[in-house]
Design a protein around this motif. Sequence first.
Motif, mmCIF file in Angstrom:
data_model
loop_
_atom_site.group_PDB
_atom_site.id
_atom_site.type_symbol
_atom_site.label_atom_id
_atom_site.label_comp_id
_atom_site.label_asym_id
_atom_site.label_seq_id
_atom_site.Cartn_x
_atom_site.Cartn_y
_atom_site.Cartn_z
ATOM 1 N N ARG A 1 6.719 -0.190 8.760
ATOM 2 C CA ARG A 1 5.547 -0.517 7.925
ATOM 3 C C ARG A 1 5.912 -1.576 6.879
ATOM 4 N N PHE A 2 6.675 -2.562 7.304
ATOM 5 C CA PHE A 2 7.112 -3.647 6.419
ATOM 6 C C PHE A 2 5.966 -4.628 6.204
ATOM 7 N N GLN A 3 5.595 -4.832 4.939
ATOM 8 C CA GLN A 3 4.477 -5.722 4.612
ATOM 9 C C GLN A 3 4.924 -7.012 3.933
ATOM 10 N N GLY A 4 6.224 -7.270 3.934
ATOM 11 C CA GLY A 4 6.734 -8.506 3.336
ATOM 12 C C GLY A 4 6.411 -9.726 4.181
ATOM 13 N N TYR A 5 6.800 -10.873 3.662
ATOM 14 C CA TYR A 5 6.496 -12.161 4.289
ATOM 15 C C TYR A 5 7.366 -12.402 5.514
ATOM 16 N N ILE A 6 6.742 -12.816 6.601
ATOM 17 C CA ILE A 6 7.471 -13.174 7.820
ATOM 18 C C ILE A 6 7.000 -14.540 8.307
ATOM 19 N N HIS A 7 7.938 -15.449 8.427
ATOM 20 C CA HIS A 7 7.675 -16.783 8.981
ATOM 21 C C HIS A 7 8.395 -16.850 10.321
ATOM 22 N N GLN B 1 0.843 -1.187 0.000
ATOM 23 C CA GLN B 1 0.000 0.000 0.000
ATOM 24 C C GLN B 1 0.883 1.243 0.000
ATOM 25 N N PRO B 2 0.361 2.362 -0.491
ATOM 26 C CA PRO B 2 1.148 3.601 -0.455
ATOM 27 C C PRO B 2 1.639 3.905 0.958
ATOM 28 N N GLY B 3 2.919 4.175 1.089
ATOM 29 C CA GLY B 3 3.510 4.462 2.386
ATOM 30 C C GLY B 3 4.041 3.248 3.102
#
Length: 435
Positions: free
Chosen positions: A134-140, A30-32
């Motif tokens: 604001r990290f939206q990447g994958y986290i396992h 998302q923006p931001g």
Amino acid sequence: MTIFEKLKILADSAKYDVACTSSGVDRVGQPGDLGSAVSCGICHSFAADGRCISLLKVLMTNFCVYDCKYCVNRRSNDTPRAAFTPRELADLTIQFYRRNYIEGLFLSSGILRTPDDTCEKMIETLTILREEYRFQGYIHVKAIPGADSRLVARLGLLADRMSVNIELPSQDSLKTLAPDKSKTDILKPMGYIFGRIQENGADLVKYRHAPRFAPAGQSTQMIVGATPDSDFQILRLTEGLYRKYQLKRVFFSAYIPVVEDSLLPSVTTKPPLLREHRLYQADWLLRFYGFEAKELLDEEHQNFNPVLDPKCNWAVNHLELFPVEINRVSYDMLLRVPGIGVKSARKILKARKVGPLHFEDLKKLGVVLKRAQYFIVCCGKAAQGMRITQDSILRGLLSDKGMAMLPQSYEQLSLFPEQNRLTGEDVRKCLTGQM
């Protein structure tokens, strides 16, 4: 100790965890915001030793109060120790991401002081990533057995996938090699995560913007070859975990002798990689092909055949069900024919509505005729020159690699000249893994 020195120690300690798969979530950027976890958005690359490096795969710390005999990070093992602070690890992850080295984070940890204390540090790390950066990447993230359920709940709201490692297939094995752990401590958080995922699914139906709990589900890992547990025991446990907790994956890790201990196999023992491979093949049959563990193995045959994959081995032992007519057989039975996969089975169902299929048509649909030809007929006819007997099928199914796995005394024989034909006893030994 510098950040680089910590990273070198803790990344190396994390390489024994297996679970680097595609994210399985579709949360777009998302923006931001920073990063994305769209389906198949994690592009895998591999290091020289075969480890997946698309995720920053690291431990929070390799200090551990547990003394698991198989683990390189056991408290009694003399190994370099290090620990990240939550801020250090969060900053490191973002710096790696901005340099396009990684697209996500795989975070596990040793037990530092207590499970709750360790879990709190992992939560703080993910909170910095999700809320500050604001990290939206994958986290396992690996859940910590023994941690308070409220901490597990907070962890699940920050991560995409969670996993609780079973490690060893039986309570007896745990008692012997991991005396600080118990089956209850492992299954309790696994059950809690499953319950929260179910509740969250119901909440999302009612409230579109409800926070998502571990949207990519949960998985687990088992070590293969460190204990006397058979393939049958491991497969039955795997099947039970899929049914009870609806796991996304069960990962199998061939035991690598990293520490010397009288209770473990010798350090000269090679990792049982073929056994691990057979378990993955059987796992695929359980998840996508409609097989049950009791069909693939039983009390009399507790380990997989080393020279035939589980599906071929099942088919050769159930020749009374074959050959099947490719133009009339059901979808479920199509999936049980060696050489026919899920995609090719669906193509067959669609194509045979137009007209009858022949062997040359099946090859175009992706069927591996080298294996399938022994178990099917088209329009009532077998493949040209085909003799369907256990002897001929076994000779046809054994690849060059399969032949190389036979004992040296047997490798000298040619399977094809008539004077060297497999006898009924040879076939029986091959099918039971005794050759």
